[in-house]
Scaffold this motif. Structure first.
Motif, PDB file in Angstrom:
ATOM      1  N   ALA A 164       0.995  -1.249  -0.017  1.00 19.99           N
ATOM      2  CA  ALA A 164       0.083  -0.089   0.095  1.00 19.99           C
ATOM      3  C   ALA A 164       0.972   1.361   0.041  1.00 19.99           C
ATOM      4  O   ALA A 164       2.027   1.197   0.511  1.00 19.99           O
ATOM      5  CB  ALA A 164      -0.947   0.073   0.859  1.00 19.99           C
ATOM      6  N   GLY A 165       0.195   2.398  -0.446  1.00 24.20           N
ATOM      7  CA  GLY A 165       0.868   3.560  -0.451  1.00 24.20           C
ATOM      8  C   GLY A 165      -0.210   4.655  -0.782  1.00 24.20           C
ATOM      9  O   GLY A 165      -1.247   4.245  -1.262  1.00 24.20           O
ATOM     10  N   ASN A 166       0.133   6.016  -0.700  1.00 20.07           N
ATOM     11  CA  ASN A 166      -0.659   7.123  -1.142  1.00 20.07           C
ATOM     12  C   ASN A 166      -0.125   7.932  -2.435  1.00 20.07           C
ATOM     13  O   ASN A 166       0.976   7.772  -2.693  1.00 20.07           O
ATOM     14  CB  ASN A 166      -0.905   8.005  -0.096  1.00 20.07           C
ATOM     15  N   GLY A 167      -1.347   8.369  -3.372  1.00 15.95           N
ATOM     16  CA  GLY A 167      -0.696   8.928  -4.568  1.00 15.95           C
ATOM     17  C   GLY A 167       0.171   8.010  -5.320  1.00 15.95           C
ATOM     18  O   GLY A 167       0.038   7.085  -5.703  1.00 15.95           O
ATOM     19  N   GLY A 168       1.423   8.745  -5.854  1.00 15.31           N
ATOM     20  CA  GLY A 168       2.532   7.977  -6.664  1.00 15.31           C
ATOM     21  C   GLY A 168       2.933   6.585  -5.856  1.00 15.31           C
ATOM     22  O   GLY A 168       2.997   5.765  -6.650  1.00 15.31           O
ATOM     23  N   SER A 176       6.133   5.405   1.416  1.00 14.09           N
ATOM     24  CA  SER A 176       5.798   6.499   1.602  1.00 14.09           C
ATOM     25  C   SER A 176       6.835   7.621   1.762  1.00 14.09           C
ATOM     26  O   SER A 176       7.878   7.325   2.362  1.00 14.09           O
ATOM     27  CB  SER A 176       5.113   6.749   3.268  1.00 14.09           C
ATOM     28  N   THR A 177       6.823   8.586   0.879  1.00 12.90           N
ATOM     29  CA  THR A 177       7.854   9.253   0.435  1.00 12.90           C
ATOM     30  C   THR A 177       8.286  10.359   1.768  1.00 12.90           C
ATOM     31  O   THR A 177       9.503  10.598   2.030  1.00 12.90           O
ATOM     32  CB  THR A 177       7.587  10.407  -0.870  1.00 12.90           C
ATOM     33  N   SER A 178       7.406  10.369   2.416  1.00 12.21           N
ATOM     34  CA  SER A 178       7.654  11.161   3.798  1.00 12.21           C
ATOM     35  C   SER A 178       7.883  10.339   4.917  1.00 12.21           C
ATOM     36  O   SER A 178       8.689  10.760   5.804  1.00 12.21           O
ATOM     37  CB  SER A 178       6.470  12.083   3.993  1.00 12.21           C
ATOM     38  N   GLY A 179       7.459   9.152   4.994  1.00 12.26           N
ATOM     39  CA  GLY A 179       7.265   8.400   6.017  1.00 12.26           C
ATOM     40  C   GLY A 179       6.289   8.848   7.261  1.00 12.26           C
ATOM     41  O   GLY A 179       6.626   8.349   8.298  1.00 12.26           O
ATOM     42  N   ARG A 180       5.535   9.586   6.956  1.00 12.27           N
ATOM     43  CA  ARG A 180       4.722  10.349   7.942  1.00 12.27           C
ATOM     44  C   ARG A 180       3.190   9.996   7.495  1.00 12.27           C
ATOM     45  O   ARG A 180       2.306  10.390   8.364  1.00 12.27           O
ATOM     46  CB  ARG A 180       4.907  11.870   8.020  1.00 12.27           C
ATOM     47  N   SER A 181       2.643   9.106   6.631  1.00 12.03           N
ATOM     48  CA  SER A 181       1.298   9.109   6.145  1.00 12.03           C
ATOM     49  C   SER A 181       0.615   8.325   7.550  1.00 12.03           C
ATOM     50  O   SER A 181       0.946   7.248   7.861  1.00 12.03           O
ATOM     51  CB  SER A 181       1.302   8.341   4.740  1.00 12.03           C
ATOM     52  N   PRO A 182      -0.419   9.032   7.850  1.00  9.45           N
ATOM     53  CA  PRO A 182      -1.043   8.228   8.999  1.00  9.45           C
ATOM     54  C   PRO A 182      -1.580   7.011   9.001  1.00  9.45           C
ATOM     55  O   PRO A 182      -1.727   6.051   9.799  1.00  9.45           O
ATOM     56  CB  PRO A 182      -1.940   9.256   9.340  1.00  9.45           C
ATOM     57  N   ASN A 183      -2.134   6.779   7.568  1.00 13.63           N
ATOM     58  CA  ASN A 183      -2.655   5.755   7.159  1.00 13.63           C
ATOM     59  C   ASN A 183      -1.629   4.393   6.930  1.00 13.63           C
ATOM     60  O   ASN A 183      -1.769   3.243   7.253  1.00 13.63           O
ATOM     61  CB  ASN A 183      -3.844   5.664   6.213  1.00 13.63           C
ATOM     62  N   ALA A 184      -0.516   4.804   6.577  1.00  8.17           N
ATOM     63  CA  ALA A 184       0.584   3.874   6.301  1.00  8.17           C
ATOM     64  C   ALA A 184       1.107   3.320   7.693  1.00  8.17           C
ATOM     65  O   ALA A 184       1.280   2.084   8.112  1.00  8.17           O
ATOM     66  CB  ALA A 184       1.727   4.208   5.704  1.00  8.17           C
ATOM     67  N   VAL A 185       1.039   4.417   8.686  1.00  9.86           N
ATOM     68  CA  VAL A 185       1.557   4.292   9.955  1.00  9.86           C
ATOM     69  C   VAL A 185       0.530   3.321  10.785  1.00  9.86           C
ATOM     70  O   VAL A 185       0.992   2.253  11.366  1.00  9.86           O
ATOM     71  CB  VAL A 185       2.009   5.392  10.774  1.00  9.86           C
ATOM     72  N   ALA A 186      -0.739   3.570  10.608  1.00  9.41           N
ATOM     73  CA  ALA A 186      -1.670   2.751  11.396  1.00  9.41           C
ATOM     74  C   ALA A 186      -1.688   1.426  10.552  1.00  9.41           C
ATOM     75  O   ALA A 186      -1.641   0.400  11.198  1.00  9.41           O
ATOM     76  CB  ALA A 186      -3.004   3.449  11.048  1.00  9.41           C
ATOM     77  N   ALA A 187      -1.394   1.055   9.429  1.00  3.63           N
ATOM     78  CA  ALA A 187      -1.593  -0.208   8.747  1.00  3.63           C
ATOM     79  C   ALA A 187      -0.387  -0.953   9.222  1.00  3.63           C
ATOM     80  O   ALA A 187      -0.513  -2.137   9.465  1.00  3.63           O
ATOM     81  CB  ALA A 187      -1.379  -0.019   7.300  1.00  3.63           C
ATOM     82  N   ALA A 188       0.873  -0.268   9.649  1.00  8.03           N
ATOM     83  CA  ALA A 188       2.055  -1.009   9.993  1.00  8.03           C
ATOM     84  C   ALA A 188       1.881  -1.493  11.393  1.00  8.03           C
ATOM     85  O   ALA A 188       2.319  -2.568  11.841  1.00  8.03           O
ATOM     86  CB  ALA A 188       3.408  -0.063   9.960  1.00  8.03           C
ATOM     87  N   ARG A 189       1.236  -0.588  12.223  1.00  5.24           N
ATOM     88  CA  ARG A 189       0.882  -1.013  13.530  1.00  5.24           C
ATOM     89  C   ARG A 189       0.078  -2.379  13.482  1.00  5.24           C
ATOM     90  O   ARG A 189      -0.023  -3.322  14.401  1.00  5.24           O
ATOM     91  CB  ARG A 189       0.383   0.163  14.528  1.00  5.24           C
ATOM     92  N   ARG A 190      -1.262  -2.120  12.751  1.00  5.26           N
ATOM     93  CA  ARG A 190      -1.975  -3.339  12.705  1.00  5.26           C
ATOM     94  C   ARG A 190      -1.471  -4.496  12.160  1.00  5.26           C
ATOM     95  O   ARG A 190      -1.628  -5.637  12.819  1.00  5.26           O
ATOM     96  CB  ARG A 190      -3.268  -2.956  11.819  1.00  5.26           C
ATOM     97  N   ALA A 191      -0.451  -4.371  11.146  1.00  2.00           N
ATOM     98  CA  ALA A 191       0.224  -5.408  10.972  1.00  2.00           C
ATOM     99  C   ALA A 191       1.127  -6.251  11.806  1.00  2.00           C
ATOM    100  O   ALA A 191       0.982  -7.469  11.939  1.00  2.00           O
ATOM    101  CB  ALA A 191       0.919  -5.043   9.734  1.00  2.00           C
ATOM    102  N   ARG A 192       1.628  -5.434  12.527  1.00  2.00           N
ATOM    103  CA  ARG A 192       2.488  -6.112  13.535  1.00  2.00           C
ATOM    104  C   ARG A 192       1.492  -6.785  14.784  1.00  2.00           C
ATOM    105  O   ARG A 192       1.919  -7.860  15.108  1.00  2.00           O
ATOM    106  CB  ARG A 192       3.354  -5.056  14.367  1.00  2.00           C
TER     107      ARG A 192
END
Length: 222
Positions: free
Chosen positions: A65-69, A135-151
């Motif tokens: 997953a990722g956002n935009g590009g 995530s180009t910024s590493g700060r996308s909230p939905n990506a961070v939430a996905a990482a936590r849920r995956a763990r």
């Protein structure tokens, strides 16, 4: 006749300009790729890990997953595994969480924005699977939430980000971080990194002691 700048030209920062010339862009990309070279061994290891998961007894799955590009690049990665990268081989299970519009819009309509990927991870992921987040910024909230849920679900999280440290790198199992202030440069290096990952995956599943047959009728070797 104009000449290209030397390879050691200083990379300009977004703090000092909003537009890169063509030569500036190439200089930025060249500098970032030098940093990526130092992470090739990490991507090789990721390829072997992915091969172990997807060809193992449980026939695990890749989620991405990722956002935009970065959404487009996540879909690029899963297409390479369901289809093929270079050599013929069996298809492997890979789902891009940004590609199913009905799920995305339903989740966005009914749940907080951070749940966009996390809920899909919980639905599709199983203990031992792999999640790749871009995530180009590493700060996308939905990506961070996905990482936590995956763990929480026992899923290994591999992240590709821009400069570290960043919130996504902090919660991922491992991160390939591109040290560039320019979003386009980070995305371009992420595409190279994805191809290196695919090459390492293919090398693992098509090794001299093959996990799979390379005949016209490919099948998993048990």
């Amino acid at each position: 006749m104009s000449t290209a700048p030397s390879s050691d030209l200083e990379v300009v920062s977004p703090d000092t300009c909003t537009h890169l010339t063509g030569h500036d862009h190439v200089a930025s990309l060249s500098a970032a790729l030098r940093g990526l070279t130092e992470q090739v061994e990490t991507l090789d290891r990721w390829g072997r890990l992915l091969a172990d998961v997807l060809t193992g007894p449980s026939r695990g799955r890749l989620l991405a997953a990722g956002n935009g590009g970065s959404a487009a690049q996540a879909q690029h990665l899963t297409a390479e595994l369901v289809g093929r990268y270079r050599a013929d081989r069996p298809p492997f299970s890979a789902i891009c969480l940004t590609a199913e519009t009905s799920s995305l819009t339903a989740i966005a309509n009914d749940y907080p924005a951070d749940e966009l990927f996390a809920r899909q991870v919980e639905a599709h992921g199983r203990d031992g699977d792999v999640l790749v987040l871009l995530s180009t910024s590493g700060r996308s909230p939905n990506a961070v939430a996905a990482a936590r849920r995956a763990r929480e679900c026992g899923i290994t999280v591999l992240a590709m980000t821009g400069p570290a440290p960043n919130p996504l790198a902090a919660v991922a199992d491992e991160t390939v971080a591109i040290d560039s202030p320019w979003t386009a440069t980070v995305q371009e290096c992420h595409l190279v990194a994805l191809h290196l990952l695919c090459a390492a995956f293919d090398a693992a599943v098509l090794a001299d002691s093959p996990r799979i047959s390379t005949s016209n009728h490919v099948e998993v070797v048990q």
